[in-house]
Motif scaffolding. Structure first.
Motif, PDB file in Angstrom:
ATOM      1  N   SER A 119       0.834  -1.218   0.000  1.00 21.12           N
ATOM      2  CA  SER A 119       0.000   0.000   0.000  1.00 21.12           C
ATOM      3  C   SER A 119       0.860   1.255   0.000  1.00 21.12           C
ATOM      4  CB  SER A 119      -0.931   0.014   1.222  1.00 21.12           C
ATOM      5  OG  SER A 119      -1.884  -1.004   1.115  1.00 21.12           O
ATOM      6  N   ILE A 120       1.935   1.255   0.771  1.00 19.07           N
ATOM      7  CA  ILE A 120       2.848   2.402   0.801  1.00 19.07           C
ATOM      8  C   ILE A 120       3.459   2.607  -0.582  1.00 19.07           C
ATOM      9  CG2 ILE A 120       5.093   3.187   1.683  1.00 19.07           C
ATOM     10  CD1 ILE A 120       4.214   1.891   4.402  1.00 19.07           C
ATOM     11  N   ALA A 121       3.896   1.526  -1.210  1.00 18.64           N
ATOM     12  CA  ALA A 121       4.473   1.621  -2.558  1.00 18.64           C
ATOM     13  C   ALA A 121       3.455   2.209  -3.529  1.00 18.64           C
ATOM     14  CB  ALA A 121       4.950   0.252  -3.028  1.00 18.64           C
ATOM     15  N   LYS A 122       2.230   1.722  -3.482  1.00 21.32           N
ATOM     16  CA  LYS A 122       1.185   2.220  -4.384  1.00 21.32           C
ATOM     17  C   LYS A 122       0.960   3.721  -4.176  1.00 21.32           C
ATOM     18  CE  LYS A 122      -1.664  -1.945  -4.684  1.00 21.32           C
ATOM     19  NZ  LYS A 122      -2.988  -2.472  -4.330  1.00 21.32           N
ATOM     20  N   LYS A 123       0.922   4.149  -2.914  1.00 26.30           N
ATOM     21  CA  LYS A 123       0.721   5.581  -2.622  1.00 26.30           C
ATOM     22  C   LYS A 123       1.852   6.418  -3.200  1.00 26.30           C
ATOM     23  CE  LYS A 123      -1.991   4.951   1.554  1.00 26.30           C
ATOM     24  NZ  LYS A 123      -1.937   4.844   3.013  1.00 26.30           N
ATOM     25  N   GLU A 124       3.038   5.820  -3.322  1.00 27.48           N
ATOM     26  CA  GLU A 124       4.188   6.520  -3.898  1.00 27.48           C
ATOM     27  C   GLU A 124       4.238   6.354  -5.422  1.00 27.48           C
ATOM     28  OE1 GLU A 124       7.631   5.128  -1.736  1.00 27.48           O
ATOM     29  OE2 GLU A 124       6.949   6.044   0.123  1.00 27.48           O
ATOM     30  N   GLY A 125       3.199   5.744  -5.991  1.00 31.16           N
ATOM     31  CA  GLY A 125       3.113   5.584  -7.435  1.00 31.16           C
ATOM     32  C   GLY A 125       3.886   4.400  -7.986  1.00 31.16           C
ATOM     33  N   ILE A 126       4.346   3.520  -7.122  1.00 31.40           N
ATOM     34  CA  ILE A 126       5.107   2.344  -7.561  1.00 31.40           C
ATOM     35  C   ILE A 126       4.177   1.133  -7.559  1.00 31.40           C
ATOM     36  CG2 ILE A 126       7.054   0.832  -7.036  1.00 31.40           C
ATOM     37  CD1 ILE A 126       8.354   3.370  -5.750  1.00 31.40           C
ATOM     38  N   LYS A 127       4.072   0.512  -8.716  1.00 26.48           N
ATOM     39  CA  LYS A 127       3.127  -0.600  -8.875  1.00 26.48           C
ATOM     40  C   LYS A 127       3.827  -1.930  -9.048  1.00 26.48           C
ATOM     41  CE  LYS A 127      -0.317   2.473 -10.656  1.00 26.48           C
ATOM     42  NZ  LYS A 127      -0.932   3.105 -11.758  1.00 26.48           N
ATOM     43  N   ASP A 128       5.126  -1.957  -8.782  1.00 26.55           N
ATOM     44  CA  ASP A 128       5.929  -3.171  -8.927  1.00 26.55           C
ATOM     45  C   ASP A 128       6.701  -3.365  -7.623  1.00 26.55           C
ATOM     46  OD1 ASP A 128       7.724  -5.193  -9.620  1.00 26.55           O
ATOM     47  OD2 ASP A 128       8.353  -4.264 -11.494  1.00 26.55           O
ATOM     48  N   VAL A 129       6.344  -4.415  -6.889  1.00 25.05           N
ATOM     49  CA  VAL A 129       6.985  -4.714  -5.607  1.00 25.05           C
ATOM     50  C   VAL A 129       7.533  -6.133  -5.683  1.00 25.05           C
ATOM     51  CG1 VAL A 129       6.697  -4.825  -3.102  1.00 25.05           C
ATOM     52  CG2 VAL A 129       5.309  -3.216  -4.430  1.00 25.05           C
ATOM     53  N   ARG A 130       8.783  -6.296  -5.257  1.00 23.94           N
ATOM     54  CA  ARG A 130       9.443  -7.601  -5.336  1.00 23.94           C
ATOM     55  C   ARG A 130       9.912  -8.045  -3.956  1.00 23.94           C
ATOM     56  NH1 ARG A 130      12.714  -6.574 -11.068  1.00 23.94           N
ATOM     57  NH2 ARG A 130      10.891  -5.707 -12.107  1.00 23.94           N
ATOM     58  N   ILE A 131      10.009  -9.355  -3.795  1.00 28.13           N
ATOM     59  CA  ILE A 131      10.439  -9.945  -2.526  1.00 28.13           C
ATOM     60  C   ILE A 131      11.029 -11.318  -2.833  1.00 28.13           C
ATOM     61  CG2 ILE A 131       8.162 -10.977  -2.045  1.00 28.13           C
ATOM     62  CD1 ILE A 131       8.660 -10.266   0.956  1.00 28.13           C
ATOM     63  N   ASP A 132      11.848 -11.824  -1.927  1.00 32.01           N
ATOM     64  CA  ASP A 132      12.404 -13.167  -2.108  1.00 32.01           C
ATOM     65  C   ASP A 132      12.470 -13.870  -0.761  1.00 32.01           C
ATOM     66  OD1 ASP A 132      15.379 -13.064  -0.942  1.00 32.01           O
ATOM     67  OD2 ASP A 132      15.006 -11.178  -1.981  1.00 32.01           O
ATOM     68  N   THR A 133      12.609 -15.181  -0.818  1.00 40.64           N
ATOM     69  CA  THR A 133      12.833 -15.957   0.395  1.00 40.64           C
ATOM     70  C   THR A 133      13.534 -17.262   0.037  1.00 40.64           C
ATOM     71  OG1 THR A 133      11.849 -16.678   2.479  1.00 40.64           O
ATOM     72  CG2 THR A 133      10.643 -17.260   0.483  1.00 40.64           C
ATOM     73  N   TYR A 134      14.160 -17.855   1.023  1.00 43.04           N
ATOM     74  CA  TYR A 134      14.829 -19.134   0.838  1.00 43.04           C
ATOM     75  C   TYR A 134      13.785 -20.191   0.458  1.00 43.04           C
ATOM     76  CZ  TYR A 134      17.954 -23.039   1.632  1.00 43.04           C
ATOM     77  OH  TYR A 134      18.707 -24.167   1.453  1.00 43.04           O
ATOM     78  N   PRO A 135      14.108 -21.110  -0.448  1.00 45.99           N
ATOM     79  CA  PRO A 135      13.123 -22.088  -0.932  1.00 45.99           C
ATOM     80  C   PRO A 135      12.395 -22.886   0.156  1.00 45.99           C
ATOM     81  CG  PRO A 135      15.054 -22.147  -2.326  1.00 45.99           C
ATOM     82  CD  PRO A 135      15.380 -21.224  -1.176  1.00 45.99           C
TER      83      PRO A 135
END
Length: 171
Positions: A119-135
């Motif tokens: 939601s914070i990213a969207k409010k800043e106009g960013i519509k692409d959010v990425r994340i990773d984790t160990y398998p």
């Protein structure tokens, strides 16, 4: 439980480190090499996140119960994905260093933290959010999927056991 999100301050660093230490121990108990052998988040990294105003805290009933960084800019590790990002021509942010208070685990707090960061990213106009984790981190993967992220492929951090599943949220 009343939930909110706020930016971390320098005074929050010790609490953030406590959450990270709890998470490291939990990962170890799960048999995961993630964040082990000195490769987890360090105090200097957390302080840098705070200084850049990229460190966030999940607050429940006026207590800090979670932390994560919402990092802007190109992540070099994310450029070498085995798979495909949905968008590559727009700015994105990456969620890193997620930790939830182990004493109240199981209350879907990670999902609420991830949703808040999106939601914070969207409010800043960013519509692409990425994340990773160990398998093998199926608990985190469940929170990632329940927050609307989709699996995109594998990335590799330049550390032992650096393989990570990569996920993306796009609108």
């Amino acid at each position: 439980m009343e939930i909110s999100l706020r930016k971390a301050k320098k005074a929050d660093c010790e609490k953030i480190m406590q959450l990270i230490e709890q998470a490291k121990e939990f990962l170890k108990q799960q048999g995961s090499p993630q964040w082990q052998k000195g490769h987890g988040p360090k105090k200097e990294t957390i302080l840098r996140d705070i200084e850049k105003e990229e460190s966030y805290l999940l607050i429940a009933d006026n207590q800090i119960v979670g932390t994560a960084a919402l990092v802007s800019g190109i992540d070099p590790v994310y450029t070498a994905i085995t798979g495909t990002w949905k968008k590559t021509d727009t700015a994105y942010v990456s969620i890193h260093r997620v930790a939830i208070d182990g004493t109240i685990r199981g209350n879907r707090l990670a999902k609420q933290l991830l949703n808040g960061l999106v939601s914070i990213a969207k409010k800043e106009g960013i519509k692409d959010v990425r994340i990773d984790t160990y398998p093998a981190n199926v608990i985190m993967e469940k929170a990632i999927f329940s927050s609307g992220f989709t699996y995109q492929g594998m990335i590799e951090f330049p550390i032992p056991d650096g393989e990570r599943k990569a996920y993306q949220f796009t609108e």
